[in-house]
Write an enzyme that holds these catalytic residues in place. Structure first.
Site, mmCIF file in Angstrom:
data_model
loop_
_atom_site.group_PDB
_atom_site.id
_atom_site.type_symbol
_atom_site.label_atom_id
_atom_site.label_comp_id
_atom_site.label_asym_id
_atom_site.label_seq_id
_atom_site.Cartn_x
_atom_site.Cartn_y
_atom_site.Cartn_z
ATOM 1 N N ASP A 191 0.796 -1.232 0.000
ATOM 2 C CA ASP A 191 0.000 0.000 0.000
ATOM 3 C C ASP A 191 0.826 1.278 0.000
ATOM 4 O OD1 ASP A 191 0.747 -0.790 2.729
ATOM 5 O OD2 ASP A 191 -0.397 0.963 3.353
ATOM 6 N N ASP A 201 5.453 0.244 3.495
ATOM 7 C CA ASP A 201 5.669 -1.024 4.198
ATOM 8 C C ASP A 201 5.425 -2.198 3.249
ATOM 9 O OD1 ASP A 201 2.954 -1.047 3.868
ATOM 10 O OD2 ASP A 201 2.474 -0.663 5.959
ATOM 11 N N TYR A 249 -6.198 0.365 8.403
ATOM 12 C CA TYR A 249 -7.226 0.742 7.436
ATOM 13 C C TYR A 249 -8.595 0.349 7.976
ATOM 14 C CZ TYR A 249 -3.458 1.916 4.284
ATOM 15 O OH TYR A 249 -2.358 2.509 3.717
ATOM 16 N N GLU A 294 5.599 9.841 3.508
ATOM 17 C CA GLU A 294 5.285 8.496 3.006
ATOM 18 C C GLU A 294 4.388 8.579 1.762
ATOM 19 O OE1 GLU A 294 3.418 5.836 5.849
ATOM 20 O OE2 GLU A 294 4.003 4.074 4.671
#
Ligand SMILES: *[C@@H]1O[C@H](CO)[C@@H](O)[C@H](O)[C@H]1NC(C)=O
Ligand SMILES: *[C@@H]1O[C@H](CO)[C@@H](O)[C@H](O)[C@H]1NC(C)=O
Length: 496
Positions: A79, A82, A231, A473
């Site tokens: 995603d 990571d 999430y 990120e």
């Protein structure tokens, strides 16, 4: 109110006609941004990389994903920074990539093939996840808590590759209906280029939607700490049910989905207004998607959705009575300090898409905001402002798209990008050994070209700091809607 709206317009006109072009960016710049924003997805690939892989610092990873559960779940996308494959954001990313191609693929030129490949990388995986076991959808590979305790390359990862699923006993209507939306939208992308694949996608979408609708519940309740807080489905699953049905209706034209939308719409949020479109909340996107039926075909049953799409647009437009968005002093839409650019790209996408729908019936469609009206040109102007900000026209004078322009983030919060490439340093770098790279002041050795990072704070300040994941990120769902917006502006005739 008149004073505050007229002043910036005068300033802009002066700036455009006497000093500088309105924007420093040409259609070539937007095309370059399009090219790069698609390339980014190659850096997020899990599975066996193909021979035409262009981000060559990456290697194969996750090749036995699913095997301990006797299912093949190789492939798909990580995603963000990571190494977990999270189903909800992956499906949303896919829906938005597909929507980008559906609306603006005609402007993508030689990038259309790359955009289709980016979608297929995900749909191949989603098909496996949806068809491996009857009445089951696999929704995640990787234990996020363990994964986040390591700073490891995907090629090295040795944390548990646990597999998580939803089923009739453990429902997950949110993730299942989003997966249905992704498969249905993608079926439109492959309709002409690969009709067999397209049919398979649509049939699977209907099957997964049935699972979502028949066994209702949120995956957050079924899977708890595995998906929350990462999430967590904060908005519940009603929004995804309406969104999924809308996409299947658009892809299939099957009237039972129209009937579903009409009889369930009010329960599933047709009358709600919500102003942030994201991997969690689909309401604003659904309103825009369904308003197409009213704007293009005058179908009365969709008028309600046009009214709510207008409310969404009005909330973004300063000077209207229902304006309620927040902008930074530099003009960037600001929703929250964590990964704010995801809201900017998704909003810009809805702006250009709604502008397209409003213009489609040829008789001057506008958004109504109380007594005032908003033209499609105003929508695209706001979208352009947001895109130009991302590309470097901002107070910090930095591009938030990696590899674009002279200055861009060099310390992005991304394991693969920040550790030495597996091809440069083949020996295993263990979980804890990687943290020296997270905390190092050196630039990332592997440039994740095209990644759009979380972005600046509410004062336009940005710190190019690898440990500041809120700002540095990247994520697949930041890029996906940007692909459509960049395509739109790459084809627009310059007006200055
Ligand atoms: C329309 O969708 C319904 C529900 O999925 C399905 O039962 C029906 O066969 C579909 N009709 C056609 C013509 O595909
Ligand atoms: C953020 O920006 C404001 C004004 O733009 C400035 O005054 C302030 O010092 C900045 N803060 C930091 C932490 O850089």
């Amino acid at each position: 109110m008149a004073f505050t709206t007229i002043l910036p317009i005068l300033f802009l006109i002066t700036l455009c006609s006497f000093r500088l072009p309105c924007s420093a960016f040409t259609s070539q710049h937007y095309f370059d941004a399009l090219d790069k924003s698609i390339l980014f997805f190659e850096g997020q690939r899990s599975g066996k990389l193909p021979s035409n892989q262009r981000l060559t610092w990456r290697g194969d990873s996750g090749l036995s994903d699913g095997s301990s559960y006797h299912v093949n779940l190789v492939g798909g996308y990580y995603d963000a920074g990571d190494n977990v494959k999270f189903g909800l954001p992956m499906a949303f990313t896919t829906t938005l990539l597909a929507w980008s191609v559906i609306e603006f693929g005609g402007s993508m030129q030689n990038q259309l093939e790359n955009a289709r490949a980016a979608i297929r990388w995900s749909t191949d995986y989603l098909l496996k996840a949806a068809t491996a076991t009857p009445d089951t959808l696999y929704v995640q590979v990787g234990d996020p808590n363990m994964d986040h305790h390591c700073w490891e390359r995907p090629e090295d990862m040795d944390t548990p590759r646990n597999v998580y699923k939803i089923s009739s006993q453990n429902p997950g209507s949110d993730v299942a209906a989003e997966t249905a939306a992704a498969l249905a939208a993608s079926s439109l992308v492959f309709k002409d280029s690969d009709p067999t694949y397209s049919t398979q996608l649509l049939q699977t979408a209907m099957k997964v939607f049935d699972l979502a609708d028949r066994y209702r519940g949120s995956y957050s309740d079924s899977l708890n700490s595995v998906v929350c807080p990462f999430y967590c489905s904060y908005s519940g699953y009603h929004d995804e049910l309406l969104w999924g049905a809308s996409w299947i209706h658009r892809a299939s034209g099957n009237n039972s989905y129209m009937a579903y939308i009409q009889s369930n719409g009010h329960i599933l949020g047709a009358d709600d207004d919500d102003y942030s479109f994201s991997w969690d909340d689909k309401r604003a996107g659904t309103k825009v998607l369904l308003s197409k039926g009213f704007l293009e075909k005058n179908a009365e049953e969709f008028q309600l959705y046009k009214a709510h799409a207008d409310n969404y647009i009005c909330s973004l437009m300063s000077g209207t009575s229902t304006f309620q968005a927040q902008y930074t002093p530099g003009g960037l839409l600001f929703k929250g300090s964590e990964s704010n650019l995801q809201y900017v790209t998704s909003t810009a996408f809805l702006l250009v898409t709604y502008s397209k729908y409003l213009s489609s019936n040829g008789n001057g469609g506008v958004a109504s905001c109380g007594a005032s009206t908003i033209t499609p040109q105003k929508l695209t102007a706001l979208a352009k402002k947001q895109v130009d900000y991302i590309l470097g026209d901002n107070p910090s004078k930095i591009s938030y798209l990696v590899g674009f322009g002279g200055r861009y983030p060099k310390h992005i919060h991304h394991r693969g990008s920040s550790l030495p490439s597996i091809h440069e340093q083949p020996q295993h770098i263990a979980c804890n050994k990687g943290f020296q790279y997270l905390y190092s002041g050196s630039p990332n050795p592997n440039v994740l070209v095209g990644a759009i990072v979380g972005g600046p704070d509410s004062r336009d300040n940005f710190s190019d700091d690898r440990n500041n994941y809120q700002q540095s990120e990247p994520a697949t769902y930041i890029n996906a809607p940007f692909v459509g917006v960049a395509a739109y502006f790459s084809a627009e005739t310059p007006t200055n």
